[in-house]
Structures are given as structure tokens and as C-alpha cells.
Write an enzyme that holds these catalytic residues in place. Structure first.
Site, PDB file in Angstrom:
ATOM      1  N   ASN A  75       0.896  -1.124   0.136  1.00 49.19           N
ATOM      2  CA  ASN A  75       0.023  -0.239  -0.191  1.00 49.19           C
ATOM      3  C   ASN A  75       1.144   1.064  -0.177  1.00 49.19           C
ATOM      4  O   ASN A  75       1.772   1.193   0.901  1.00 49.19           O
ATOM      5  CB  ASN A  75      -0.652  -0.069   1.233  1.00 49.19           C
ATOM      6  CG  ASN A  75      -2.172   0.805   1.342  1.00 49.19           C
ATOM      7  OD1 ASN A  75      -2.909   0.938   2.201  1.00 49.19           O
ATOM      8  ND2 ASN A  75      -2.621   1.404   0.118  1.00 49.19           N
ATOM      9  N   GLN A 135      -2.004   6.771  -0.255  1.00 53.10           N
ATOM     10  CA  GLN A 135      -2.101   7.673   0.579  1.00 53.10           C
ATOM     11  C   GLN A 135      -1.026   8.670   0.907  1.00 53.10           C
ATOM     12  O   GLN A 135       0.172   8.120   0.918  1.00 53.10           O
ATOM     13  CB  GLN A 135      -2.720   7.296   1.789  1.00 53.10           C
ATOM     14  CG  GLN A 135      -4.318   6.914   1.891  1.00 53.10           C
ATOM     15  CD  GLN A 135      -4.637   5.708   1.058  1.00 53.10           C
ATOM     16  OE1 GLN A 135      -3.904   4.663   1.138  1.00 53.10           O
ATOM     17  NE2 GLN A 135      -5.660   5.535   0.356  1.00 53.10           N
ATOM     18  N   ASN A 159      -5.932  10.948  -0.233  1.00 49.89           N
ATOM     19  CA  ASN A 159      -5.913   9.733  -1.087  1.00 49.89           C
ATOM     20  C   ASN A 159      -5.044  10.281  -2.276  1.00 49.89           C
ATOM     21  O   ASN A 159      -5.163  11.724  -2.599  1.00 49.89           O
ATOM     22  CB  ASN A 159      -7.468   9.500  -1.610  1.00 49.89           C
ATOM     23  CG  ASN A 159      -8.186   8.604  -0.422  1.00 49.89           C
ATOM     24  OD1 ASN A 159      -7.498   7.636   0.025  1.00 49.89           O
ATOM     25  ND2 ASN A 159      -9.297   8.995  -0.279  1.00 49.89           N
ATOM     26  N   CYS A 213      -6.598   5.297   7.733  1.00 50.59           N
ATOM     27  CA  CYS A 213      -5.753   4.383   6.997  1.00 50.59           C
ATOM     28  C   CYS A 213      -4.870   3.799   7.731  1.00 50.59           C
ATOM     29  O   CYS A 213      -3.950   4.264   8.358  1.00 50.59           O
ATOM     30  CB  CYS A 213      -4.824   5.425   5.881  1.00 50.59           C
ATOM     31  SG  CYS A 213      -3.666   4.578   5.056  1.00 50.59           S
ATOM     32  N   GLY A 214      -5.050   2.453   7.771  1.00 52.73           N
ATOM     33  CA  GLY A 214      -4.288   1.493   8.958  1.00 52.73           C
ATOM     34  C   GLY A 214      -3.078   1.455   8.432  1.00 52.73           C
ATOM     35  O   GLY A 214      -1.947   1.597   9.064  1.00 52.73           O
ATOM     36  N   ASN A 215      -2.529   0.914   6.810  1.00 54.13           N
ATOM     37  CA  ASN A 215      -1.461   0.662   6.749  1.00 54.13           C
ATOM     38  C   ASN A 215      -0.613   2.017   6.767  1.00 54.13           C
ATOM     39  O   ASN A 215       0.714   2.000   6.964  1.00 54.13           O
ATOM     40  CB  ASN A 215      -1.360   0.118   5.034  1.00 54.13           C
ATOM     41  CG  ASN A 215      -2.090  -1.131   5.115  1.00 54.13           C
ATOM     42  OD1 ASN A 215      -1.958  -1.870   6.179  1.00 54.13           O
ATOM     43  ND2 ASN A 215      -2.629  -1.499   3.794  1.00 54.13           N
ATOM     44  N   CYS A 253      -5.047  -2.693   1.874  1.00 57.09           N
ATOM     45  CA  CYS A 253      -5.794  -1.873   2.434  1.00 57.09           C
ATOM     46  C   CYS A 253      -5.906  -2.089   4.220  1.00 57.09           C
ATOM     47  O   CYS A 253      -6.839  -2.830   4.229  1.00 57.09           O
ATOM     48  CB  CYS A 253      -7.232  -1.456   1.925  1.00 57.09           C
ATOM     49  SG  CYS A 253      -8.200  -0.063   2.689  1.00 57.09           S
ATOM     50  N   SER A 259      -7.571  -0.390   6.722  1.00 56.96           N
ATOM     51  CA  SER A 259      -8.835  -0.373   7.228  1.00 56.96           C
ATOM     52  C   SER A 259      -9.951  -1.296   6.618  1.00 56.96           C
ATOM     53  O   SER A 259     -10.894  -1.753   7.289  1.00 56.96           O
ATOM     54  CB  SER A 259      -9.407   1.046   6.952  1.00 56.96           C
ATOM     55  OG  SER A 259      -9.290   1.588   5.642  1.00 56.96           O
TER      56      SER A 259
END
Ligand SMILES: N[C@H](CCC[C@H](N)C(=O)O)C(=O)O
Length: 292
Positions: A14, A46, A66, A75-77, A223, A225
Site C-alpha cells: 500500500n 495515501q 487519497n 488509513c491503517g497501513n 488496505c 482499514s
């Protein structure tokens, strides 16, 4: 304005730009995001822009953009990349961040993996949000393909701070044309703020395999999330337990939906190169001492 330092990183492929916007008042503009994304060297999914803290008790505020210049609430990653960069700079292991979606804690472990507490999932149709009332968001009426033989249908929907739809499939996730259906579903009128679109299959005990078409970014290798949303939706529909391993195209992530309702995402982050950029225009240069 002076240029701001950035690091090009990734979380399981990501593509993330971590921008250091501390001690300055300007923001990364949508124009800069679009320009950075147009350059193959800085193409990203992102931008995570680290700003000075706004709320006492938090370390920093993180703004998320984005690649189309729109903003994302989660955005977890990307958060794992932020943690890795700040841990390397400060020597600290635990952090408390603020985003537009709220406050979240994160921690770098001794093995280098990073856990991010993504907060509580939300299931109410207004919270996701959906355009009309659905009492049961474990499966909503929505389908794509021929009316009598839909290709994808009845997604589980959930907010992880950002809107997600999870379409459950029986066949290999690669056998679906997500590049074709993704944009249609992302922009479907049932999602007034658009949505991240994931197809998910159960591929083992407490294991899901997923592919995601991200709102505002398109197909991505992972992704975070969406991994959280898929895990929560799987547990809600009794497809898995609450501790789930998620296989994304970029590799595996682990998600735990804890007893206190918080969802914790764990996985790696990787630094690629560093540089500096103009947050207004996106003009950038690589640091000379940085790796190729
Ligand atoms: N890649 C991110 C998600 C970005 C979400 C964004 N596409 C949106 O909600 O608009 C992640 O690891 O969670």
C-alpha cells in the site's frame, strides 16, 4: 513556503508518502497530491501528513489524503508507516495520534511489526453512511451484474472511521473484475460519501483473502482499514472468530476485534526513500544520501 521532508514508504505494498508537516501552518494541497501521484517515482495511495498536535494528550495530528486529492478519515497501513518513521526518529515505541476520525494509539513491537488501534467499528446506516435506512448492515441489498445472476451482491457494510463494503465471494478473489466493478460500486448512490469496496473469501479457519478497490485511490495491494472492516464483518456474520488473519495481495495482516470493541491491526511497514517536497505544488527532490 519552505519544502517539507517526506519519506516514501509502503505497508504491504500500500503506497504511502509520510509527509513531515510539523512546525508549520500550511497543509498538503489536493494539487500537490495529484502532482505527486502523476510521477511514477512518487505514485502513492495515501499521503499521511504529520502535523503538530491539536489536542492535549496526543503526540501529533495526522491528515490523510487519497491519490485523487480527496481526504480519508482512516488509513491503517499508512499509520504503521507513520509509526515506523517516528519510532526511528524518536526511539519511542508507543504513540497517540489524532485524525479527523478521532484519537488512536499505536505501538511498534520488538520484531518491527506495528499495531494500530483503529478504534470501534460502526454499523448504523447513518454512521457509515448509507443514503437510506438499512436495519441490518450485515448484508444490504445491493448487487452488480445481471439482475437474475448478480456477480457481486449483498455486501456487509461497516465504518472503520471510513466507509467500507465487503462483498463475500465463493470463488477465487482474483476471478472477479474488481477494476471494472470497483468504480461503479465506490460511486453507487447508496454511498453518499462513496465507499471502499472489498471482495472477500474465507480461505481457512479464521483466515480471509481480500482484494480492495479504494475510494479515491483505486486498486491497491493492501488496505488496512478494509482488512479491519472485513474481519469485523466476518465475525459479525459468523464466518470467523474475532482474531483473523487477512491475506491481501501485498501479504498478510492480522486483525483482532477485542472484547472492548476496539479493532487492532498488526503488520509491517517499509521505508523506500526520502526527499523533500513543496506541499502547495508537489514539486519534489530525492535526498542525495537516500537509497536508490
Ligand atoms: N489504504 C488505507 C485506506 C485508505 C482509505 C481511503 N481510500 C478512503 O477511505 O478514502 C488503509 O490502509 O486503511
Amino acid at each position: 513556503m519552505a519544502r517539507a521532508p517526506f519519506a516514501k514508504m509502503n505497508g504491504l505494498g500500500n503506497e504511502i508518502i509520510v509527509a513531515d508537516m510539523r512546525s508549520r501552518a500550511d497543509r498538503v494541497t489536493a494539487t500537490a497530491a495529484v502532482a505527486l501521484n502523476a510521477d511514477p517515482a512518487t505514485k502513492f495511495d495515501q499521503i499521511m501528513a504529520i502535523h503538530d498536535a491539536r489536542t492535549p494528550g496526543t503526540d501529533w495530528f495526522v491528515d490523510i489524503l487519497n491519490s485523487d486529492g480527496s481526504s480519508a478519515q482512516a488509513c491503517g497501513n499508512g499509520m504503521r508507516c507513520v509509526v515506523q518513521a517516528l519510532a526511528a526518529e524518536t526511539g519511542r515505541k508507543m504513540f497517540t495520534f489524532e485524525t479527523v476520525a478521532g484519537i488512536l494509539n499505536a505501538e511498534e513491537h520488538a520484531d518491527g511489526t506495528i499495531s494500530v488501534d483503529m478504534g470501534r467499528p460502526k454499523f448504523g446506516w447513518r454512521e457509515i453512511p448509507l443514503a437510506e435506512e438499512f436495519r441490518d448492515t450485515r448484508a444490504i441489498e445491493l448487487q452488480i451484474g445481471p439482475i437474475d445472476a448478480p456477480v457481486l451482491h449483498s455486501p456487509s457494510v461497516v465504518s472503520m472511521g471510513n466507509p467500507h463494503a465487503i462483498f463475500w465471494v465463493d470463488r477465487d478473489v482474483w476471478s472477479y473484475e474488481l477494476d471494472r466493478f470497483g468504480p461503479l460500486l465506490e460511486n453507487h448512490p447508496v454511498f453518499p460519501e462513496r465507499a471502499n469496496i472489498t471482495i472477500a473469501g474465507v480461505t481457512g479457519a479464521d483466515q480471509l483473502t481480500i482484494r480492495t478497490w479504494e475510494r479515491g485511490a483505486g486498486l491497491t495491494k493492501a488496505c488496512g482499514s478494509a482488512a479491519c472492516a472485513a474481519a469485523v464483518a466476518a465475525a459479525r456474520t459468523r464466518r470467523t472468530g474475532r482474531q483473523v488473519s487477512i491475506i491481501a495481495p501485498g501479504g498478510p495482516l492480522s486483525v483482532e476485534w477485542r472484547g472492548d470493541d476496539h479493532v487492532v491491526l498488526t503488520g509491517p511497514a517499509e521505508w523506500e526513500f526520502s526527499g523533500s517536497f513543496d506541499p502547495a505544488t508537489g514539486t519534489w527532490a530525492r535526498d542525495t544520501e537516500s537509497a536508490a
